[in-house]
Scaffold this motif. Structure first.
Motif, PDB file in Angstrom:
ATOM      1  N   ALA A 132       0.857  -1.185   0.000  1.00 31.82           N
ATOM      2  CA  ALA A 132       0.000   0.000   0.000  1.00 31.82           C
ATOM      3  C   ALA A 132       0.891   1.232   0.000  1.00 31.82           C
ATOM      4  N   TYR A 133       0.777   2.039  -1.037  1.00 27.80           N
ATOM      5  CA  TYR A 133       1.655   3.199  -1.188  1.00 27.80           C
ATOM      6  C   TYR A 133       1.009   4.471  -0.634  1.00 27.80           C
ATOM      7  N   THR A 134       1.844   5.289  -0.011  1.00 26.90           N
ATOM      8  CA  THR A 134       1.432   6.615   0.434  1.00 26.90           C
ATOM      9  C   THR A 134       2.341   7.633  -0.235  1.00 26.90           C
ATOM     10  N   GLU A 278      -2.810  19.248   2.644  1.00 23.17           N
ATOM     11  CA  GLU A 278      -3.746  18.190   3.064  1.00 23.17           C
ATOM     12  C   GLU A 278      -4.616  17.733   1.894  1.00 23.17           C
ATOM     13  N   ILE A 279      -5.120  18.695   1.121  1.00 17.59           N
ATOM     14  CA  ILE A 279      -5.994  18.357  -0.001  1.00 17.59           C
ATOM     15  C   ILE A 279      -5.226  17.585  -1.067  1.00 17.59           C
ATOM     16  N   LEU A 280      -3.995  18.052  -1.371  1.00 19.53           N
ATOM     17  CA  LEU A 280      -3.168  17.339  -2.345  1.00 19.53           C
ATOM     18  C   LEU A 280      -2.891  15.912  -1.888  1.00 19.53           C
ATOM     19  N   SER A 281      -2.547  15.781  -0.619  1.00 19.44           N
ATOM     20  CA  SER A 281      -2.247  14.458  -0.076  1.00 19.44           C
ATOM     21  C   SER A 281      -3.469  13.545  -0.165  1.00 19.44           C
ATOM     22  N   GLU A 282      -4.637  14.100   0.173  1.00 14.64           N
ATOM     23  CA  GLU A 282      -5.876  13.314   0.111  1.00 14.64           C
ATOM     24  C   GLU A 282      -6.179  12.887  -1.323  1.00 14.64           C
ATOM     25  N   ASN A 283      -6.056  13.826  -2.263  1.00 15.03           N
ATOM     26  CA  ASN A 283      -6.349  13.504  -3.665  1.00 15.03           C
ATOM     27  C   ASN A 283      -5.364  12.496  -4.240  1.00 15.03           C
ATOM     28  N   TYR A 284      -4.078  12.708  -3.948  1.00 11.34           N
ATOM     29  CA  TYR A 284      -3.072  11.789  -4.472  1.00 11.34           C
ATOM     30  C   TYR A 284      -3.254  10.383  -3.896  1.00 11.34           C
ATOM     31  N   ASN A 285      -3.590  10.327  -2.624  1.00  7.47           N
ATOM     32  CA  ASN A 285      -3.696   9.011  -2.003  1.00  7.47           C
ATOM     33  C   ASN A 285      -4.984   8.287  -2.355  1.00  7.47           C
ATOM     34  N   LYS A 286      -5.939   9.009  -2.940  1.00 13.61           N
ATOM     35  CA  LYS A 286      -7.067   8.313  -3.559  1.00 13.61           C
ATOM     36  C   LYS A 286      -6.557   7.523  -4.757  1.00 13.61           C
ATOM     37  N   GLU A 287      -5.626   8.126  -5.489  1.00  8.76           N
ATOM     38  CA  GLU A 287      -5.035   7.445  -6.645  1.00  8.76           C
ATOM     39  C   GLU A 287      -4.218   6.232  -6.220  1.00  8.76           C
ATOM     40  N   LYS A 289      -4.644   4.502  -3.543  1.00  6.69           N
ATOM     41  CA  LYS A 289      -5.594   3.497  -3.029  1.00  6.69           C
ATOM     42  C   LYS A 289      -6.155   2.680  -4.191  1.00  6.69           C
ATOM     43  N   VAL A 290      -6.545   3.365  -5.263  1.00  9.14           N
ATOM     44  CA  VAL A 290      -7.059   2.664  -6.438  1.00  9.14           C
ATOM     45  C   VAL A 290      -5.980   1.746  -7.009  1.00  9.14           C
ATOM     46  N   TYR A 291      -4.751   2.253  -7.080  1.00  5.64           N
ATOM     47  CA  TYR A 291      -3.650   1.447  -7.617  1.00  5.64           C
ATOM     48  C   TYR A 291      -3.420   0.203  -6.756  1.00  5.64           C
ATOM     49  N   THR A 292      -3.389   0.393  -5.439  1.00  7.52           N
ATOM     50  CA  THR A 292      -3.169  -0.734  -4.519  1.00  7.52           C
ATOM     51  C   THR A 292      -4.265  -1.774  -4.677  1.00  7.52           C
ATOM     52  N   GLU A 293      -5.509  -1.322  -4.772  1.00  4.77           N
ATOM     53  CA  GLU A 293      -6.625  -2.264  -4.875  1.00  4.77           C
ATOM     54  C   GLU A 293      -6.598  -3.012  -6.203  1.00  4.77           C
ATOM     55  N   GLU A 294      -6.143  -2.351  -7.265  1.00  2.61           N
ATOM     56  CA  GLU A 294      -6.008  -3.044  -8.547  1.00  2.61           C
ATOM     57  C   GLU A 294      -4.925  -4.114  -8.465  1.00  2.61           C
ATOM     58  N   GLN A 295      -3.850  -3.815  -7.734  1.00  5.23           N
ATOM     59  CA  GLN A 295      -2.789  -4.820  -7.560  1.00  5.23           C
ATOM     60  C   GLN A 295      -3.302  -6.014  -6.753  1.00  5.23           C
ATOM     61  N   ILE A 296      -4.106  -5.737  -5.734  1.00  2.79           N
ATOM     62  CA  ILE A 296      -4.691  -6.812  -4.922  1.00  2.79           C
ATOM     63  C   ILE A 296      -5.612  -7.675  -5.783  1.00  2.79           C
ATOM     64  N   LYS A 297      -6.431  -7.031  -6.611  1.00  2.00           N
ATOM     65  CA  LYS A 297      -7.312  -7.779  -7.507  1.00  2.00           C
ATOM     66  C   LYS A 297      -6.491  -8.697  -8.412  1.00  2.00           C
ATOM     67  N   ASP A 298      -5.397  -8.156  -8.958  1.00  2.00           N
ATOM     68  CA  ASP A 298      -4.541  -8.960  -9.840  1.00  2.00           C
ATOM     69  C   ASP A 298      -3.987 -10.182  -9.099  1.00  2.00           C
ATOM     70  N   LEU A 299      -3.573  -9.984  -7.850  1.00  2.00           N
ATOM     71  CA  LEU A 299      -3.040 -11.088  -7.051  1.00  2.00           C
ATOM     72  C   LEU A 299      -4.092 -12.180  -6.838  1.00  2.00           C
ATOM     73  N   LEU A 300      -5.315 -11.756  -6.502  1.00  2.00           N
ATOM     74  CA  LEU A 300      -6.383 -12.724  -6.228  1.00  2.00           C
ATOM     75  C   LEU A 300      -6.838 -13.422  -7.504  1.00  2.00           C
TER      76      LEU A 300
END
Length: 441
Positions: A132-134, A278-287, A289-300
């Motif tokens: 999970a990237y931050t 704070e807003i930049l960090s929140e927006n970037y980390n939405k991206e 989060k999506v990337y991490t979840e796509e990687q998890i989907k690929d693993l499963l």
């Protein structure tokens, strides 16, 4: 009636349905009697024509309709009883259907091809590892964002002499008179080797240039012309300056803070910078989060090893989308296969763990989506009192498809939340440049 399943392979089979006269004739006779009561046939009073005549006129069409109804319900009922998961829709064997003699035949055999998967096997444990990237928001990104905001709320001026980042308004002309366009030219679009020509100019000045060398990026977008036209704009051109436009950055003051973040939320330059970060960090980390979840989907998806009936699915997609070429289907199939497999895996995890998407969850997720859309359009909190209307309109739209999509999205969110609890997640902070590299791979 007899229905038989014949499995050709691990994921393809055929279903044969045999009908005899006793299966369909009572329903056909009943339908013909109904037709006779309503039929308006020349030479007979309405509803008084003999059934034999009605049968001669409508018998074949009624027979076809009733057999199709029997086939549809029987096939659906049979499939529901199977343990496997059917994919796509059953494909009728057309050659057999074309050979039917509807006038004289009494017994019928129909065959359908199906693609399916057996039970999906997926186990969640800490042997599955994901990262999970931050994102670390660096100083330059913050300063650039603040400059952009100050530009948006800045004041337009018309100086006498141009400077870097100004806009020059004027006529863009070919030296031979073959092309003329009036536009506002941003100096940020000028190549570094040519920028000196555009700095220090005033109204009425003319600047010689070769657009193919002086303009950065898309010339067709800048001039609002086609790519073909832009490709021909080479050689001697001139830009005649009519006006100089400059945006003075907004000052850091209470009025500026209130316009950007509302009253009483930010009072100092330091607080403004913190809020932007704070807003930049929140927006970037939405991206991320999506990337991490796509990687998890690929693993499963890889772990589940679902064997899809590729040949069958491509044929079904071709028949279901007759305007799409086979070449496009072949090209897009890997992405379709991944999404389909994830759907099977997600449904399996949801079933095993009693995960359900409730109506309240759908409404809440839709509200979040609408709020983001309103905020991005600058409307924000002032539209909050109309939220129920926006949500209902969206969920009722597209013939119910919007609701089903949100229902699936909610289930996916819940499934992924459970998965993250079960597997091993490594946390890692990375720069924006590093994250862009990950996205590019």
């Amino acid at each position: 009636m007899e229905i038989k399943l014949d499995k050709h392979s691990a994921n393809e089979a055929s279903i044969k349905i045999n009908l005899n006269e006793a299966d369909y004739q009572p329903k056909v006779d009943s339908k013909l009697k109904e037709h006779a009561k309503k039929a308006n046939i020349k030479g007979f009073r309405p509803g008084k024509a003999p059934v034999s005549m009605v049968k001669n006129l409508y018998g074949t069409s009624v027979l076809v309709d009733e057999i199709n109804n029997i086939l549809s319900s029987s096939l659906n009922d049979f499939i529901k009883k199977q343990e496997f998961r059917i994919l796509g829709e059953p494909l009728p064997v057309v050659e057999d259907a074309d050979a039917i003699d509807w006038k004289n035949q009494k017994d019928f055999e129909f065959e359908y091809r199906i693609g399916f998967v057996e039970e999906v096997d997926i186990t969640l444990d800490n042997s599955i590892e994901a990262t999970a990237y931050t994102l670390e928001v660096d100083e330059k990104v913050v300063e650039d964002a603040i400059t952009n905001i100050r530009t948006q709320y800045g004041k337009m001026t018309n100086p006498e002499i141009s400077e870097e980042n100004d806009f020059l308004y004027g006529d863009f002309k070919a030296a031979d008179g073959s092309f003329t366009k009036t536009l506002s030219l941003p100096l940020s679009k000028i190549d570094g080797r040519s920028i000196k020509k555009f700095i220090g100019v005033k109204k009425g000045d003319s600047i010689d240039l070769d657009p193919s060398k002086a303009i950065k990026g898309s010339l067709s977008e800048l001039l609002d012309i086609s790519e073909e036209e832009a490709a021909n704009l080479t050689g001697a051109f001139v830009f005649e300056v009519q006006n100089i436009n400059r945006t003075e950055l907004a000052e850091f003051n209470e009025d500026f803070f209130e316009k950007v973040f509302g009253p009483e939320n930010v009072k100092t330059e330091e607080e403004f910078k913190t809020k932007v970060t704070e807003i930049l960090s929140e927006n970037y980390n939405k991206e991320t989060k999506v990337y991490t979840e796509e990687q998890i989907k690929d693993l499963l998806v890889a772990k589940a090893k679902v064997d899809l009936p590729e040949t069958f699915l491509k044929e079904w997609l071709s028949k279901a989308n007759d305007k799409v070429s086979q070449q496009d289907i072949d090209k897009e199939f890997p992405l379709y296969a991944k999404q389909l497999t994830w759907s099977l895996v997600s449904n399996k995890i949801a079933k095993d763990n009693d995960i359900k998407a409730e109506h309240e969850d759908v409404v809440e997720k839709t509200q979040e989506m609408v709020r983001e859309q309103l905020a991005s359009s600058g409307l924000g909190a002032q539209m909050e009192d109309q939220m129920d209307m926006f949500v209902n309109n969206y969920l009722e739209g597209n013939e119910g498809q919007n609701y089903m999509q949100m229902l699936t999205a909610v289930q996916n969110d819940k499934v992924l939340a459970l998965v993250k609890e079960k597997i091993t997640i490594q946390e890692e902070k990375i720069s924006m440049d590093k994250f862009k590299e990950l996205l590019a791979n």
